[in-house]
Write a protein that holds these residues in place. Structure first.
Motif, mmCIF file in Angstrom:
data_model
loop_
_atom_site.group_PDB
_atom_site.id
_atom_site.type_symbol
_atom_site.label_atom_id
_atom_site.label_comp_id
_atom_site.label_asym_id
_atom_site.label_seq_id
_atom_site.Cartn_x
_atom_site.Cartn_y
_atom_site.Cartn_z
ATOM 1 N N ARG A 72 -9.238 -1.468 -12.479
ATOM 2 C CA ARG A 72 -8.354 -2.265 -12.194
ATOM 3 C C ARG A 72 -7.988 -2.014 -10.653
ATOM 4 O O ARG A 72 -7.625 -3.440 -10.145
ATOM 5 N N VAL A 73 -8.210 -1.155 -10.145
ATOM 6 C CA VAL A 73 -7.838 -1.146 -8.419
ATOM 7 C C VAL A 73 -8.996 -1.847 -7.804
ATOM 8 O O VAL A 73 -8.459 -2.609 -6.832
ATOM 9 N N ILE A 74 -10.154 -2.048 -8.265
ATOM 10 C CA ILE A 74 -11.066 -2.828 -7.608
ATOM 11 C C ILE A 74 -10.824 -4.451 -7.809
ATOM 12 O O ILE A 74 -10.639 -5.112 -7.021
ATOM 13 N N GLY A 95 -0.747 0.111 -4.898
ATOM 14 C CA GLY A 95 -1.219 0.271 -3.747
ATOM 15 C C GLY A 95 -1.318 1.653 -3.488
ATOM 16 O O GLY A 95 -2.344 2.109 -2.637
ATOM 17 N N ILE A 96 -0.547 2.518 -3.967
ATOM 18 C CA ILE A 96 -0.897 3.975 -3.567
ATOM 19 C C ILE A 96 -2.199 4.269 -4.197
ATOM 20 O O ILE A 96 -3.102 5.342 -3.715
ATOM 21 N N GLN A 97 -2.360 3.981 -5.503
ATOM 22 C CA GLN A 97 -3.632 4.435 -6.244
ATOM 23 C C GLN A 97 -4.792 3.539 -5.063
ATOM 24 O O GLN A 97 -5.966 4.152 -5.199
ATOM 25 N N MET A 98 -4.628 2.644 -4.598
ATOM 26 C CA MET A 98 -5.712 2.009 -3.987
ATOM 27 C C MET A 98 -6.049 2.761 -2.813
ATOM 28 O O MET A 98 -7.115 3.026 -2.346
ATOM 29 N N ARG A 99 -5.042 3.237 -2.175
ATOM 30 C CA ARG A 99 -5.182 4.230 -0.949
ATOM 31 C C ARG A 99 -5.931 5.376 -1.284
ATOM 32 O O ARG A 99 -6.715 5.847 -0.818
ATOM 33 N N LEU A 147 0.738 -1.064 -0.018
ATOM 34 C CA LEU A 147 0.041 0.063 -0.156
ATOM 35 C C LEU A 147 0.869 1.356 -0.018
ATOM 36 O O LEU A 147 0.289 2.200 -0.544
ATOM 37 N N LYS A 148 2.091 1.069 0.481
ATOM 38 C CA LYS A 148 2.856 2.542 0.727
ATOM 39 C C LYS A 148 3.888 2.609 -0.348
ATOM 40 O O LYS A 148 4.240 3.829 -0.712
ATOM 41 N N ARG A 149 4.225 1.389 -0.922
ATOM 42 C CA ARG A 149 5.291 1.576 -2.006
ATOM 43 C C ARG A 149 5.090 1.309 -3.156
ATOM 44 O O ARG A 149 5.899 1.864 -4.106
ATOM 45 N N THR A 150 4.140 0.646 -3.557
ATOM 46 C CA THR A 150 3.894 0.305 -4.989
ATOM 47 C C THR A 150 2.711 1.204 -5.540
ATOM 48 O O THR A 150 2.056 1.674 -4.973
ATOM 49 N N THR A 159 -12.854 11.081 -6.621
ATOM 50 C CA THR A 159 -11.687 12.134 -6.854
ATOM 51 C C THR A 159 -10.651 11.332 -7.553
ATOM 52 O O THR A 159 -10.025 11.692 -8.397
ATOM 53 N N ALA A 160 -10.477 10.048 -6.996
ATOM 54 C CA ALA A 160 -9.366 9.173 -7.298
ATOM 55 C C ALA A 160 -9.483 8.850 -8.815
ATOM 56 O O ALA A 160 -8.611 8.887 -9.708
ATOM 57 N N ARG A 161 -10.530 8.596 -9.194
ATOM 58 C CA ARG A 161 -11.156 8.320 -10.460
ATOM 59 C C ARG A 161 -10.772 9.411 -11.560
ATOM 60 O O ARG A 161 -10.371 9.424 -12.558
#
Lengths: 269, 381, 304
Positions: free
Chosen positions: C195-197, C173-177, C167-170, C185-187
């Motif tokens: 893909r995230v889902i 993972g960052i997108q997921m957070r 979650l922190k490095r990839t 907003t993320a979208r």
């Protein structure tokens, strides 16, 4: 004519006790030194306002100035970090939104937030019921307000079928159905055509007489603000810039500066 | 009650006549009549096996109406309502078992152990017990946000199920409790369906129902309008639990036996499926859902037993019933999330009576396309 | 003293299972506001995948008879596949639906999967044994600790560390957070929602598969409803922890596990069967005092 209408819209009988929240001429809504911090940033910083029953009080400022946050504080949706809200001499800081609603503070939302899967009339009735009215009186009050707004022909339409401009009108009607002491209108003219704005301006100007309440008006449309308000309070970046009559505000150099600085970014200005 | 608004008023205002009589109660009346027709048809056919199935479906209708009172009006899901069925069913067993039966295995206090109480008062008392339980657990739960509340109701069900399955002195624990007087037939179940329909409808039209439905549509706007959402939810929750309690009572007096394991997720699933398939936001949807799913269950039951269709015996494996219902439910949720009835009540078919329109604004603009709106939406719930 | 250590390890092991389950549920909730009832059934499917599909009374080991690495890989693969299929077939069409619709859909999906298994495998309990040697105990200075508990706690810690790194490095993972913070907003910012889902479902499937293996080695039996108790406690854990917070989900899982073991020990013998009554009661009490859970999440609260 207007007075007659006003009598009609105010408590019909002494028996309708729940209507008694409607304001008296001495009624006031005040905020003292209200400050709201969001994660260290001050959205509102030491703002004080005082408005009376019967007046239309304008609250203006560039986008992000903290107008809505201030309204959220006044209506119990946001707890202030510091400062007090006083309604008719009673400290109401920190009361929840529905308690303030019951005490006579009504508001509209920028996002309108109608009760979408309900007919227009029930939108108003629900608000009347929320302030303690019985079903029958609520229906009566709702009908009268819709008639006053020239909107009775839409009474039975589902709220989610209305065009945008009419949604806003129902939002105002719903706030008024609470027979408020003060009604806080958050950008009621946003997205309306000029003709609709003029009609709205007339409506807002009438509210204090017809409902015996005070009106706080947040608006970007200067025509509406200058046309409807008795007094205007200007904030920028959460702080008070000026307060005065429309004429004074129009020539106030601080206000001009505050607005000129952001004019290009403010499409709705 | 009837009659035009006597205050008169400036010419030009719209006065709405209070809607009275047949029209005011059109929804519960037409739904009751619909159910009555089904019951009469089955009664006339003389098919006793079918009559039993219809009775079971009617009992479920009472439960689904109970569920609807809360879920439909509040928009908050609840997975824990089997709790109130269970409380009602055991409550009525304590009251109506013969003292001889009770003395076998139960260790009840004297006023329960030594007496057998009359059926109707016992039914109401047991349902009231369910309502009281709902009131107590509802106080914390109704303050939660929608999804958290739904899950907390599951915790309540888990709590009561564990408690009842270990409370041997009162419930015989996990064992089945037999010997409950059997008296519920099609007519008694029908009577309760009608009562539930009318109460649910009166509630829905009352100021409490109106306030709760407003909160379902928009919580912020409802709070701004002075509506105390936790309190309104609690009122619906308690009323809803009362009818779930009645459902449990009827079930106990229909089967004659009760067991804790029957008040768990399967019944919760079936009842929710009925409500969702029919349409969770209208009373009509609740009834339509019961009819559709009950019919489906009947067909699948006979298929599981092996149905002779002339040339061959059709049969489906165990589990197909739940599988089909679950599949149907998912399809409905994906393609018609508001259910078969789409959240609307059965419309009033006789035009728009009961209202006088005198609106000069509307009259002046006779040609106004907005006026056409008058003709629509006349059958608001 | 030895009793205390034993209990503490019991509590951690049980809490680990709840935490992993709650985490699988919490990940999905973060990216699409779905409380996935069917998560328990993924755990159940992982168990049934170990045996030969048949409704016969005696279970015949299938994947369960493979060497450990192959078995783990196969179960993880199968459960992930099911998780992705659920997402694609049931939840993706409902992406824009409100959380209540999603929740009820997952409830229906849960029943669908359970009765699919009933149709194929029959409804009876099936005995299955994998890694029986893990049930033996390791004696450490008077305390006897089953290897399985050590493995459970170890695997949980390992997975938590990997997940945090992910979650922190990839980038994913960052997108997921970001998506959890504010999905719409993320979208807008270009995070690809689908893909995230899908990745979140895959990870949730992985977690379910691990819980499945650990749980089955412990109880040694399969039933079609075996996922229900786990998922119920995990739900409660996510609510207690604070909906939408992954830290909260893990915390909530351990709180529930520790509460269960503590009550098991502390309650008088006669009341022990009622332990879950107290666990649920305790949870309601926590919610009464902290309605938004232990870890409060801002993004859950809608803006006025």
């Amino acid at each position: 004519m207007m007075e007659r209408l006003a009598r009609r819209l105010r408590p019909a009988r002494p028996g309708a006790a729940a209507l008694a929240v409607a304001g008296t001429p001495e009624d006031t809504l005040e905020a003292f030194d209200v400050t709201v911090h969001f994660e260290g940033l001050a959205a509102v910083d030491g703002v004080s306002i005082s408005m009376r029953n019967g007046e239309v009080f304008g609250l203006i400022g560039p986008n992000g100035a903290g107008k809505t946050t201030l309204v959220n504080v006044l209506t119990g949706f946001q707890r202030p970090t510091r400062g007090r809200v006083v309604l008719g001499g009673e400290d109401v800081t920190g009361l929840s939104a529905h308690e303030l609603g019951r005490r006579g503070l009504a508001r509209t939302f920028q996002a309108v937030r109608l009760f979408r899967d309900m007919p227009v009339i029930e939108n108003l009735e629900a608000a009347a019921v929320g302030t303690g009215l019985g079903r029958r009186e609520a229906a009566r009050r709702a009908s009268r307000i819709l008639a006053w707004m020239r909107f009775a022909h839409r009474a039975d339409d589902w709220a989610d079928t209305l065009p945008y401009g009419e949604e806003r009108r129902v939002g105002i009607g719903r706030a008024l159905a609470m027979a408020p002491r003060f009604v806080l209108l958050d950008e009621p003219a946003a997205g309306l055509s000029d003709a609709e704005c003029d009609e709205l301006m007339g409506l807002i100007a009438e509210i204090p007489h017809v409902f015996g309440c005070g009106v706080l008006l947040i608006e970007h449309n200067m025509r509406v603000i200058m046309g409807a308000c008795h007094r205007i309070h200007v904030i920028e970046s959460g702080r008070t810039v000026a307060e005065g009559s429309p004429e004074e505000i129009q020539v106030n150099p601080d206000v001009l500066r505050a607005y000129l600085g952001t004019r290009s970014g403010d499409a709705r200005g | 009650m009837a009659g035009p608004d006597t205050e008169g008023g400036p010419a030009g205002l719209v006065w709405r006549l209070p809607v009275v009589g047949l029209r005011a109660f059109w929804t519960p009346i037409v739904l009751s009549l619909g159910v009555l027709v089904i019951v009469l048809a089955v009664w006339a056919s003389g098919d006793t096996v079918l009559a039993l199935a219809v009775t079971a479906a009617l009992i479920r209708a009472v439960m689904v109406i109970g569920l609807y009172i809360f879920i439909g009006n509040s928009g908050v899901l609840a997975f824990g309502h089997a709790t109130f069925m269970m409380v009602g069913a055991y409550g009525v067993a304590w009251l109506t078992l013969r003292p001889f039966n009770k003395s076998f295995a139960l260790q009840l206090p004297e006023f329960l152990a030594a007496h057998q109480y009359p059926l109707l008062p016992s039914a109401i008392a047991a349902a009231l017990l369910a309502a009281i339980v709902a009131f107590v657990v509802g106080i914390p739960i109704m303050r939660l946000s929608g999804i958290a509340a739904a899950i907390a109701t599951l915790a309540v069900l888990g709590m009561f199920k564990t408690f009842y399955s270990n409370w041997s002195e009162w419930t015989l624990g996990a064992a089945t409790m037999p010997g409950i007087p059997i008296y519920v037939d099609m007519w008694i179940a029908l009577a309760w369906v009608v009562v539930a329909l009318f109460v649910a409808y009166i509630y829905q039209r009352s100021k409490y129902g109106l306030a709760l439905r407003a909160s379902r549509e928009d919580e912020f706007a409802a709070r701004a309008a002075g509506i105390n959402i936790p309190r309104q939810r609690l009122i619906a929750f308690v009323l809803s639990a009362f009818f779930m309690g009645i459902g449990g009572v009827l079930e106990a007096h229909y089967l004659g036996t009760i067991a804790v394991k029957n008040f768990w997720l399967t019944i919760t699933f079936i009842l929710l499926a009925m409500l969702i398939v029919g349409g969770q936001r209208s009373l009509s949807g609740a009834i339509v859902g019961v009819v559709v799913i009950s019919t489906l269950i009947e067909i699948l039951n006979s298929l599981e037993a092996g149905m002779n269709v002339g040339v061959a015996v059709l049969s489906v494996p165990i589990g197909a019933q739940e599988l089909t219902i679950a599949g149907l439910m998912i399809i409905i949720l994906v393609f018609r999330p508001d259910g078969i009835m789409g959240g609307r009540e059965v419309p009033w078919p006789f035009g728009k009576a009961g209202r006088i329109v005198r609106d000069p604004g509307a009259v002046e603009s006779e040609h106004d396309p907005l006026r056409r709106g008058l003709a629509q939406r006349d059958s608001a719930p | 003293m030895t009793g205390l250590v034993q209990n503490a390890i019991d509590a951690l092991a049980l809490g680990s299972l709840y935490a992993l389950t709650a985490l699988g549920i919490g990940l999905i909730f973060g990216v699409m506001r779905l409380i996935n009832f069917a998560h328990g059934d993924l755990i159940m499917i992982g168990g049934y995948a170990l045996i030969v599909p048949s409704s016969a009374a005696a279970a015949v080991a299938f994947i369960g008879a493979w060497p450990a690495p192959a078995m783990v890989a196969a179960i993880v693969f199968i459960v992930m596949l099911f998780a992705l299929a659920c997402e694609r077939l049931a939840f993706r069409p409902l992406r824009r639906a409100n959380p209540s619709v999603l929740l009820i859909t997952s409830f229906a999906l849960s029943f669908f999967l359970e009765h699919l298994v009933v149709m194929i495998y029959g409804g009876r309990v099936k005995a299955v044994s994998i890694w029986p040697e893990l049930l033996e105990a390791l004696p450490i200075s008077g305390v006897r600790i089953p290897y399985l508990q050590i493995v459970t706690i170890g695997v949980t810690i390992g997975l938590l560390v990997l997940l945090v790194l992910f979650l922190k490095r990839t980038p994913m993972g960052i997108q997921m957070r970001a998506a959890s913070e504010d999905f719409s907003t993320a979208r807008l910012l270009g995070v690809r929602g689908n893909r995230v889902i899908a990745v979140a479902f895959a990870i949730s499937g992985l977690l379910a598969a691990v819980v499945s293996l650990l749980y089955v080695s412990q109880v040694g039996a399969l039933t079609y409803s075996m996922g229900i108790p786990l998922v119920l406690f995990a739900f409660v854990a996510t609510v207690v922890g604070g909906m939408g917070s992954l830290t909260g989900a893990v915390l909530g899982g351990f709180v529930v596990g520790i509460a269960s073991v503590t009550l098991q020990v502390a309650l008088p013998v006669a009341m022990r069967p009622d332990r879950d009554v107290f666990v649920y009661g305790l949870i309601l009490l926590i919610l009464l005092m902290r309605p938004s859970g232990l870890v409060k999440v801002k993004s859950i609260e809608e803006k006025v």
